[in-house]
Design a protein around this motif. Sequence first.
Motif, mmCIF file in Angstrom:
data_model
loop_
_atom_site.group_PDB
_atom_site.id
_atom_site.type_symbol
_atom_site.label_atom_id
_atom_site.label_comp_id
_atom_site.label_asym_id
_atom_site.label_seq_id
_atom_site.Cartn_x
_atom_site.Cartn_y
_atom_site.Cartn_z
ATOM 1 N N PHE A 86 8.207 -1.154 -5.585
ATOM 2 C CA PHE A 86 8.015 -2.522 -5.102
ATOM 3 C C PHE A 86 9.078 -2.772 -4.039
ATOM 4 O O PHE A 86 10.274 -2.718 -4.319
ATOM 5 C CB PHE A 86 8.169 -3.506 -6.262
ATOM 6 N N VAL A 87 8.658 -3.010 -2.807
ATOM 7 C CA VAL A 87 9.600 -3.180 -1.696
ATOM 8 C C VAL A 87 9.148 -4.333 -0.826
ATOM 9 O O VAL A 87 7.957 -4.446 -0.508
ATOM 10 C CB VAL A 87 9.677 -1.895 -0.829
ATOM 11 N N PHE A 88 10.078 -5.197 -0.454
ATOM 12 C CA PHE A 88 9.785 -6.114 0.643
ATOM 13 C C PHE A 88 10.904 -6.034 1.664
ATOM 14 O O PHE A 88 12.043 -5.718 1.356
ATOM 15 C CB PHE A 88 9.541 -7.552 0.171
ATOM 16 N N ASP A 89 10.544 -6.278 2.894
ATOM 17 C CA ASP A 89 11.475 -6.212 4.019
ATOM 18 C C ASP A 89 10.959 -7.181 5.072
ATOM 19 O O ASP A 89 9.888 -6.973 5.634
ATOM 20 C CB ASP A 89 11.520 -4.780 4.572
ATOM 21 N N PHE A 90 11.690 -8.253 5.284
ATOM 22 C CA PHE A 90 11.214 -9.202 6.297
ATOM 23 C C PHE A 90 12.379 -9.848 7.024
ATOM 24 O O PHE A 90 13.470 -10.006 6.490
ATOM 25 C CB PHE A 90 10.312 -10.283 5.685
ATOM 26 N N PHE A 100 14.496 -5.597 -0.211
ATOM 27 C CA PHE A 100 14.728 -5.389 -1.649
ATOM 28 C C PHE A 100 13.771 -4.319 -2.146
ATOM 29 O O PHE A 100 12.627 -4.236 -1.692
ATOM 30 C CB PHE A 100 14.489 -6.694 -2.407
ATOM 31 N N GLY A 101 14.251 -3.498 -3.071
ATOM 32 C CA GLY A 101 13.388 -2.476 -3.648
ATOM 33 C C GLY A 101 13.587 -2.328 -5.142
ATOM 34 O O GLY A 101 14.714 -2.425 -5.648
ATOM 35 N N TRP A 102 12.482 -2.092 -5.855
ATOM 36 C CA TRP A 102 12.486 -1.908 -7.310
ATOM 37 C C TRP A 102 11.737 -0.624 -7.624
ATOM 38 O O TRP A 102 10.549 -0.495 -7.304
ATOM 39 C CB TRP A 102 11.798 -3.101 -7.982
ATOM 40 N N PRO A 103 12.383 0.363 -8.240
ATOM 41 C CA PRO A 103 11.691 1.621 -8.545
ATOM 42 C C PRO A 103 10.672 1.425 -9.656
ATOM 43 O O PRO A 103 10.903 0.670 -10.604
ATOM 44 C CB PRO A 103 12.833 2.533 -8.997
ATOM 45 N N LEU A 150 14.425 -1.996 7.619
ATOM 46 C CA LEU A 150 15.307 -1.596 6.526
ATOM 47 C C LEU A 150 14.571 -0.870 5.404
ATOM 48 O O LEU A 150 15.199 -0.192 4.589
ATOM 49 C CB LEU A 150 16.008 -2.833 5.944
ATOM 50 N N TRP A 151 13.244 -1.000 5.335
ATOM 51 C CA TRP A 151 12.549 -0.453 4.171
ATOM 52 C C TRP A 151 12.658 1.068 4.039
ATOM 53 O O TRP A 151 12.647 1.567 2.903
ATOM 54 C CB TRP A 151 11.094 -0.912 4.117
ATOM 55 N N THR A 211 12.830 7.716 10.992
ATOM 56 C CA THR A 211 12.577 6.281 10.854
ATOM 57 C C THR A 211 11.410 5.833 11.728
ATOM 58 O O THR A 211 10.547 5.060 11.280
ATOM 59 C CB THR A 211 13.845 5.489 11.229
ATOM 60 N N ILE A 212 11.370 6.300 12.954
ATOM 61 C CA ILE A 212 10.300 5.905 13.874
ATOM 62 C C ILE A 212 8.937 6.394 13.376
ATOM 63 O O ILE A 212 7.952 5.643 13.373
ATOM 64 C CB ILE A 212 10.599 6.438 15.286
#
Length: 338
Positions: free
Chosen positions: A176-180, A166-169, A125-126, A37-38
């Motif tokens: 398509f991913v957003f993480d905020f 949220f993620g969309w394959p 989280l992404w 992750t890091i």
Amino acid sequence: MTDDTVHMTLDGLSELSRAVLTRHGLGRRHAEAVTRTIVAGERDGCASHGAYRLIVCVNTLKTGKVVRNADPQIHDAMPALVRVDARGGFAQLAFERGLPVLTKKARTRGIAAMGINNCVHFAALWPEIEAITEQGLVAFACTPSHAWVAPAGGMRPVFGTNPIAFGWPRPDGSPFVFDFATSAVARGEIELHRRAAKPIPEGWGVDAGGNPTTDAKAALDGAMLTFGGHKGSALAAMVELLAGPLIGDLTSAESLALDDGAGSSPIGGEFVLAIDPAGFLGGETEQHIARAETLFDAITGQGARLPSQRRYEARARSLKHGICLPRALHDDLQGLLA
């Protein structure tokens, strides 16, 4: 590389991360999962969630609030639900243990949810969202943190930074991913400003008296603010409920109370949702996924950028050229090996 930076390969950063974590007593399986992750954060240009988080992890290990060799346990709750008890360890290994079960349930039932309980969470989280979209599934995740953020109209912390992702394959290329964070900014960004003695923008936080401030330390000692006023505040409350009472875990205020001034990373739960498009669409899946591509083309076709596009561009550079750490941070990390 300049006098103020140190160039590293991604493999070199991985080795450094594992060495630091194991030096401070984290079990091997956890050290490997946390390192992934890091390194992903640094690789993708997310400095606030990259190598800097090693300092956060070590501080948490020193508090004794994380179980260094925790063995996550999976509980098959219901046909479309799975719970993973992290047993006080970092969240990464618990997620990796539960992912195959979540994926199988989503493919069988069309939709499945996973609650990760009793985990210590310090990261974005992404990476977890991408792991789900790699399986061809739509993904959602959220988690509370410590109560650092005031609700809209208030001045005392109630919420955590409470990220949602949220993620969309996509059939070709990156998902398509957003993480905020539902706060105006991730807490790590304010901490990086403090370390660099830089002022923060107005709107990120207030001081202990509830007054607007551009002083990073004053905001850390006071309260952070939600983004978008009441809209971010409502989303932050949603996260508290989904990843708190719904799965039988802590709210941000309860996490901070449990910390009791130790300075640990947040302790609590994570809520994860996976949806198989074929569950809704059956034989028409490919057709409707193609319609989604039309939407993305309409966004990028006018010069707008999709979320995560900057991360993917940074990823391509890092995979080719490696990364550069601020020398001060590199020296701090080397110091953790002393």
